[in-house]
Design a protein around this motif. Structure first.
Motif, PDB file in Angstrom:
ATOM      1  N   PRO A 123       0.819  -1.222   0.000  1.00 52.70           N
ATOM      2  CA  PRO A 123       0.000   0.000   0.000  1.00 52.70           C
ATOM      3  C   PRO A 123       0.847   1.263   0.000  1.00 52.70           C
ATOM      4  O   PRO A 123       1.908   1.307   0.616  1.00 52.70           O
ATOM      5  CB  PRO A 123      -0.807  -0.122   1.293  1.00 52.70           C
ATOM      6  CG  PRO A 123      -0.001  -1.023   2.170  1.00 52.70           C
ATOM      7  CD  PRO A 123       0.716  -1.973   1.254  1.00 52.70           C
ATOM      8  N   ILE A 124       0.346   2.270  -0.684  1.00 51.00           N
ATOM      9  CA  ILE A 124       1.045   3.565  -0.713  1.00 51.00           C
ATOM     10  C   ILE A 124       0.388   4.514   0.278  1.00 51.00           C
ATOM     11  O   ILE A 124      -0.828   4.717   0.239  1.00 51.00           O
ATOM     12  CB  ILE A 124       0.975   4.201  -2.116  1.00 51.00           C
ATOM     13  CG1 ILE A 124       1.563   3.257  -3.163  1.00 51.00           C
ATOM     14  CG2 ILE A 124       1.741   5.534  -2.123  1.00 51.00           C
ATOM     15  CD1 ILE A 124       1.392   3.767  -4.589  1.00 51.00           C
ATOM     16  N   TRP A 125       1.207   5.061   1.135  1.00 51.34           N
ATOM     17  CA  TRP A 125       0.747   6.053   2.118  1.00 51.34           C
ATOM     18  C   TRP A 125       1.405   7.391   1.831  1.00 51.34           C
ATOM     19  O   TRP A 125       2.382   7.474   1.109  1.00 51.34           O
ATOM     20  CB  TRP A 125       1.128   5.606   3.540  1.00 51.34           C
ATOM     21  CG  TRP A 125       0.283   4.484   4.065  1.00 51.34           C
ATOM     22  CD1 TRP A 125       0.228   3.212   3.582  1.00 51.34           C
ATOM     23  CD2 TRP A 125      -0.621   4.556   5.163  1.00 51.34           C
ATOM     24  NE1 TRP A 125      -0.671   2.465   4.317  1.00 51.34           N
ATOM     25  CE2 TRP A 125      -1.199   3.272   5.303  1.00 51.34           C
ATOM     26  CE3 TRP A 125      -1.008   5.568   6.052  1.00 51.34           C
ATOM     27  CZ2 TRP A 125      -2.150   2.986   6.291  1.00 51.34           C
ATOM     28  CZ3 TRP A 125      -1.943   5.284   7.041  1.00 51.34           C
ATOM     29  CH2 TRP A 125      -2.523   3.993   7.151  1.00 51.34           C
ATOM     30  N   LEU A 126       0.797   8.410   2.424  1.00 52.73           N
ATOM     31  CA  LEU A 126       1.466   9.711   2.436  1.00 52.73           C
ATOM     32  C   LEU A 126       1.925   9.952   3.867  1.00 52.73           C
ATOM     33  O   LEU A 126       1.233   9.545   4.799  1.00 52.73           O
ATOM     34  CB  LEU A 126       0.504  10.826   2.026  1.00 52.73           C
ATOM     35  CG  LEU A 126      -0.181  10.671   0.659  1.00 52.73           C
ATOM     36  CD1 LEU A 126      -1.050  11.895   0.377  1.00 52.73           C
ATOM     37  CD2 LEU A 126       0.847  10.470  -0.446  1.00 52.73           C
ATOM     38  N   GLY A 127       3.061  10.589   4.042  1.00 51.23           N
ATOM     39  CA  GLY A 127       3.545  10.831   5.402  1.00 51.23           C
ATOM     40  C   GLY A 127       4.097  12.232   5.546  1.00 51.23           C
ATOM     41  O   GLY A 127       4.741  12.756   4.642  1.00 51.23           O
ATOM     42  N   ASN A 128       3.844  12.828   6.709  1.00 49.40           N
ATOM     43  CA  ASN A 128       4.300  14.211   6.921  1.00 49.40           C
ATOM     44  C   ASN A 128       5.801  14.280   7.161  1.00 49.40           C
ATOM     45  O   ASN A 128       6.376  15.346   7.180  1.00 49.40           O
ATOM     46  CB  ASN A 128       3.542  14.855   8.086  1.00 49.40           C
ATOM     47  CG  ASN A 128       3.777  14.138   9.398  1.00 49.40           C
ATOM     48  OD1 ASN A 128       4.272  13.001   9.424  1.00 49.40           O
ATOM     49  ND2 ASN A 128       3.422  14.778  10.490  1.00 49.40           N
ATOM     50  N   PHE A 129       6.426  13.135   7.355  1.00 53.75           N
ATOM     51  CA  PHE A 129       7.857  13.160   7.673  1.00 53.75           C
ATOM     52  C   PHE A 129       8.727  12.926   6.447  1.00 53.75           C
ATOM     53  O   PHE A 129       9.953  12.961   6.540  1.00 53.75           O
ATOM     54  CB  PHE A 129       8.184  12.117   8.748  1.00 53.75           C
ATOM     55  CG  PHE A 129       7.800  10.709   8.366  1.00 53.75           C
ATOM     56  CD1 PHE A 129       8.700   9.901   7.675  1.00 53.75           C
ATOM     57  CD2 PHE A 129       6.541  10.199   8.680  1.00 53.75           C
ATOM     58  CE1 PHE A 129       8.357   8.613   7.313  1.00 53.75           C
ATOM     59  CE2 PHE A 129       6.192   8.910   8.314  1.00 53.75           C
ATOM     60  CZ  PHE A 129       7.093   8.112   7.634  1.00 53.75           C
ATOM     61  N   VAL A 130       8.122  12.692   5.302  1.00 54.65           N
ATOM     62  CA  VAL A 130       8.919  12.432   4.107  1.00 54.65           C
ATOM     63  C   VAL A 130       9.211  13.754   3.392  1.00 54.65           C
ATOM     64  O   VAL A 130       8.315  14.557   3.161  1.00 54.65           O
ATOM     65  CB  VAL A 130       8.194  11.458   3.157  1.00 54.65           C
ATOM     66  CG1 VAL A 130       9.067  11.152   1.951  1.00 54.65           C
ATOM     67  CG2 VAL A 130       7.841  10.185   3.895  1.00 54.65           C
ATOM     68  N   LEU A 131      10.499  13.956   3.117  1.00 63.19           N
ATOM     69  CA  LEU A 131      10.930  15.204   2.483  1.00 63.19           C
ATOM     70  C   LEU A 131      10.923  15.058   0.968  1.00 63.19           C
ATOM     71  O   LEU A 131      11.532  14.140   0.425  1.00 63.19           O
ATOM     72  CB  LEU A 131      12.345  15.556   2.911  1.00 63.19           C
ATOM     73  CG  LEU A 131      12.621  15.670   4.407  1.00 63.19           C
ATOM     74  CD1 LEU A 131      14.102  15.850   4.651  1.00 63.19           C
ATOM     75  CD2 LEU A 131      11.831  16.806   5.012  1.00 63.19           C
ATOM     76  N   ALA A 132      10.245  15.977   0.300  1.00 58.32           N
ATOM     77  CA  ALA A 132      10.197  15.928  -1.158  1.00 58.32           C
ATOM     78  C   ALA A 132      11.574  16.221  -1.747  1.00 58.32           C
ATOM     79  O   ALA A 132      11.904  15.796  -2.845  1.00 58.32           O
ATOM     80  CB  ALA A 132       9.179  16.937  -1.671  1.00 58.32           C
ATOM     81  N   SER A 133      12.404  16.944  -0.973  1.00 62.87           N
ATOM     82  CA  SER A 133      13.666  17.435  -1.521  1.00 62.87           C
ATOM     83  C   SER A 133      14.824  16.454  -1.370  1.00 62.87           C
ATOM     84  O   SER A 133      15.922  16.725  -1.824  1.00 62.87           O
ATOM     85  CB  SER A 133      14.032  18.746  -0.836  1.00 62.87           C
ATOM     86  OG  SER A 133      14.104  18.532   0.558  1.00 62.87           O
TER      87      SER A 133
END
Length: 835
Positions: free
Chosen positions: A327-337
């Motif tokens: 499953p794919i989640w979104l997380g607030n701790f993952v940095l796009a950069s």
RNA sequence: GCGAGGAUGGCGGAACUGGUAGACGCACUGGAUUUAGGAUCCAGCGGUUCAUCCGUGGGGGUUCAACUCCCCCUCCUCGUACCA
């Protein structure tokens, strides 16, 4: 000789004038002589020099003067890092032009520096705000542009609302502007970038060349900042294409944990998110989540305390090796950069993923069995080493081996590859400021972005403009500046109104000093070849990342452009980071009212005392607390040297340091003084020229002065006695001259010498003068000091042992015990092991 | 968390390859000089029960000998951090 009181002011003025008139510190290329380039970080002309400057330049000056005495051809220049924001702020506040303010400050500070008697070759002085300087920088810019090392990019930038400009990543500290501490915002802008990342690998690798020559912590900070991670890029394929995309890539440093992946986490900013969630049942809910995270303050979002939060997208990918749906989640701790903006979730082996999985009840697959077995209940991530389990064909391998094995497997399947990630980002050099070097490009309606022609350089910064009251640059509104013709088609064009980051100027100034007056090129090849690199660089540790990283990068880039010599790898061979000057334990600041003004100190004590104290108070790399009692002590010492000289009257002959011979030393007293003289030369040479421990060098000279006071009382006035004493006096003056040059030159002259002391070579040590007739030997019993015995030099081991055993105290402590062993350290110590 | 550096008298600091811990300076004390003060010169200055024993942040270890080398721990300073 007549008694004269020590008048520092007159003496210092006299010698400073003489040095200047004689061009005493001017230097030039001399292939016959070994060069030494010593450089202190040049100051920003903020108004007045402060104690930090004084300390910095005292260190540099002692090194410069010592190296000259050692026979080196020394380059020791000074200049001004003269572009920058404070000039604009002052312009608004005091209604003066930044140029006027800057040049006035330079004049003030130059005269303040001159009062300290630093041995600079002032002919090489430069100010980075002069067109003669920045035109070369504009040329470098064009050449870097041509090479693809400069490019333009639209991206969210660090924006300081108070400085009205963007900032480089290195200039954002804890989310605040490095200069004014304002909260930095994100703003989407098109900006100019220097491709520093192209040199990431070399910038990192070459730190090894500096090991032992730069402070370890500076090297560590640079390594950290460059932030290289070795790992693997893994491709998770989508069950069906989404917007034409067939897979999601993640970067991991732990490919060995691939079989433990139970979910994937994407940054809310990930480019595929939009397409992934489109049409999902809870699309609205997901959108709300994304909006909330994106709108969060950057600082809050990066805070350590921020709770991990996520939301399932409802979409999934296929595991590259097991084919299972993930499953794919979104997380607030993952940095796009960083990396690919997506991470694989391995709760078993990663603490962050573990917390995330616990919170959202995601499965955990153990994939590495530790030596002491799997825990019955897992309470935290298992980050240690162990043996692979639940990992298909890799079971049984040590996990370290599995890293490579799994990477290879992925490569063979076309589903991944070994990969390197850097934390280092490209350097944004555009500044929406007035007081800087204009970026030499124009925007043409037909041709687009066009570089200015090199022969049209410099693109002059107009000096007849007024900084706007709100601090914004007047350049964009200035028609006479912006309006121009296109270098390519000759049509109407608009000039770039951003200026370059001032760290550009400080990235190459050290090379410009080698030929500062050259007007046909940035550098004279001959001078550059001879003088570069800087042998010793000195400055504050606050530049450990910003300036030093940029300068290192610039050096490599200019070398590759063929501007710098091919062999030049690093700009600064050795680096000394000096400590701060504190007052009552805290940093000097106007607001605290604890600023010690160098000029006042020079007025009261003289420059030599200030110099002496700055170097004596602490080793150079350590912070030191300014103490009024301390500088009194330094002042007292110089008065004591003066008095020793003046009170010695007819004893003093115009002789050189270490000129008294062994034949002159007819008595123990004379021999002892001569030995002390030669010991001092040896120690001071080491401390001043090699170890840069100025405090202990000065201490050693103080010892010699103390010894001279004592010896003089017992000495007669026979010619050989005069020679011994005068030689010692000459040695004191010679050794002390790098630290307190004015006083020493004056006394040297009063001694009857014609030439300048600064031209004297370093005194030569007579090794035989160091030998002693009687040795003081420490005697230990079982490692404890029990006696000190005096024995004639050259005693053999047996005789020495006997002498030790014959000592009363030793007898007492060995009474009733058998002597097991005797250890003799020649010339120093005897240790009797008794039981 | 990670990385780097540090902890020695009342204070700043010495002791570089293990070999007399506290060089040098500040502060303090005593003496000389001085009408006095200041300045200067000389001497003393880790603690102690003073021919002793204890002392380099704490605890272990190696060694004839440890501020120095090894292991563990505490505290301080700086840098850095959801870096995948």
């Amino acid at each position: 000789m007549q008694q004269k009181p020590y008048n520092a002011q007159d003496i210092e003025k006299k010698w400073q004038t003489r040095w200047q008139n004689e061009g005493a510190w001017n230097c030039s290329v001399d292939a016959q002589k070994k060069k030494y380039y010593v450089l202190e970080m040049f100051p920003y002309p903020s108004g007045n020099i402060h104690m930090g400057h004084v300390r910095n330049y005292c260190i540099g000056d002692v090194i410069a003067r010592s190296k000259r005495m050692q026979g080196f051809n020394v380059l020791h220049p000074m200049g001004w890092d003269a572009f920058g924001l404070p000039a604009e702020n002052a312009a608004i506040k005091h209604h003066v032009h930044p140029a006027e303010w800057t040049y006035a400050n330079i004049d003030t500070m130059r005269s303040q520096l001159k009062r300290l008697g630093y041995s600079y070759d002032w002919r090489r002085e430069l100010a980075t705000c002069r067109p003669e300087y920045y035109r070369w920088e504009q040329e470098f810019f064009l050449r870097l542009l041509d090479k693809g090392l400069v490019y333009r990019k639209k991206a969210p930038q660090n924006w300081c609302p108070s400085c009205h400009t963007v900032l480089a990543n290195e200039q954002v500290i804890d989310g605040l502007c490095w200069r004014c501490d304002s909260q930095v915002e994100q703003k989407e802008l098109t900006q100019w970038f220097l491709r520093i990342t192209a040199y990431g690998e070399e910038l990192l690798a070459d730190l090894d060349l500096l090991a032992g020559k730069w402070p370890e912590r500076v090297l560590a900070m640079q390594r950290n900042w460059i932030g290289k991670s070795l790992g693997c890029e893994v491709e998770f394929s989508l069950p069906s294409p989404v917007d034409g995309t067939t897979s999601l890539k993640v970067f991991t440093t732990r490919p060995d944990t691939l079989f433990g992946v139970t979910f994937l986490t994407l940054a809310p900013e990930h480019p595929l998110v939009e397409a992934l969630i489109r049409g999902k049942d809870n699309e609205e809910e997901i959108r709300d989540f994304i909006t909330r995270i994106r709108n969060m303050d950057r600082l809050d979002r990066q805070a350590e305390t921020l709770e991990k939060e996520g939301i399932a997208t409802g979409a999934s990918v296929l595991h590259p090796l097991t084919g299972k749906a993930i499953p794919i989640w979104l997380g607030n701790f993952v940095l796009a950069s960083y990396g690919t903006g997506a991470v694989m979730g391995v709760p078993y082996a990663d603490q962050r993923d573990f917390d995330f999985a616990k919170k959202y009840a995601l499965p955990v697959i153990p994939i590495i069995e530790p030596k002491d077995g799997l825990p019955s209940e897992q309470t935290c991530a298992m980050t240690g080493e162990g043996t692979m389990i639940n990992s298909g064909e890799f079971n049984g391998l040590a996990n370290e081996e599995a890293k490579l094995a799994i990477t290879k497997k992925l490569e063979s399947l076309g589903k991944g590859k070994a990969s390197v990630q850097f934390r280092l980002r490209d350097w944004n050099i555009s500044r929406q400021r007035y007081w800087g070097a204009p970026i030499p490009v124009v925007y043409c309606e037909h041709c687009g972005v066009v570089p200015e022609k090199p022969e049209k350089l410099p693109v002059l910064l107009p000096l007849d403009l007024k900084v706007l009251d709100d601090g914004r640059s007047p350049l964009p509104q200035e028609e006479s500046f912006t309006s121009c013709t296109c270098p390519r088609c000759g049509g109407q064009a608009r000039r770039e109104t951003d200026t370059m980051d001032t760290f550009m100027e400080s990235s190459w100034y050290f090379a410009r000093y080698t030929s500062a007056r050259e007007s046909t090129a940035a550098f004279s090849a001959e001078a550059m070849d001879y003088w570069l690199p800087v042998d010793q660089y000195i400055g504050g540790v606050e530049h450990a990342i910003l300036h030093l990283l940029y300068a290192r990068f610039f050096t490599k880039a200019l070398r590759d452009l063929g501007i710098y010599p091919k062999k030049l790898a690093e700009p600064f061979s050795n680096l000394l980071t000096q400590g701060m000057v504190l007052k009552e334990g805290s940093k000097m600041s106007k607001s605290k009212g604890n600023v010690v003004n160098p000029t006042e100190m020079i007025d009261r004590y003289g420059a030599d005392t200030v110099r002496l104290f700055c170097l004596f108070a602490a080793p150079p790399e350590r912070d030191f607390d300014w103490s009024d009692a301390g500088i009194e002590g330094s002042s007292r010492f110089l008065a004591r040297v003066w008095r020793l000289f003046m009170d010695s009257g007819q004893r003093l002959l115009p002789v050189a340091a270490c000129s008294a011979t062994a034949q002159d030393a007819t008595t123990t007293l004379l021999k002892d003084l001569r030995r002390k003289e030669h010991e001092t030369v040896k120690k001071v040479r080491d401390d001043l020229c090699e170890r840069f421990q100025f405090n202990t060098a000065i201490a050693q000279i103080m010892e010699l002065v103390n010894a001279m006071y004592l010896a003089r009382e017992k000495m007669g006035q026979e010619p050989h006695e005069k020679r011994i004493f005068s030689s010692a006096m000459a040695t004191v003056l010679t050794l002390l001259s790098p630290v307190t040059p004015h006083l020493c030159e004056e006394l040297w002259e009063l001694m009857g010498h014609k030439g300048r002391l600064g031209d004297e070579g370093w005194p030569l040590v007579d090794e035989r003068a160091l030998e002693k007739d009687l040795l003081n030997i420490a005697v230990q019993v079982n490692g404890k000091l029990r006696a000190n015995i005096s024995v004639p030099a050259g005693l053999d081991q047996k005789a020495l042992e006997e002498a030790a055993l014959a000592n009363d105290s030793v007898k007492r402590h060995t009474a009733g015990l058998g002597v097991k062993k005797i250890i003799v350290v020649p010339g120093k110590l005897v240790n009797i092991v008794a039981k």
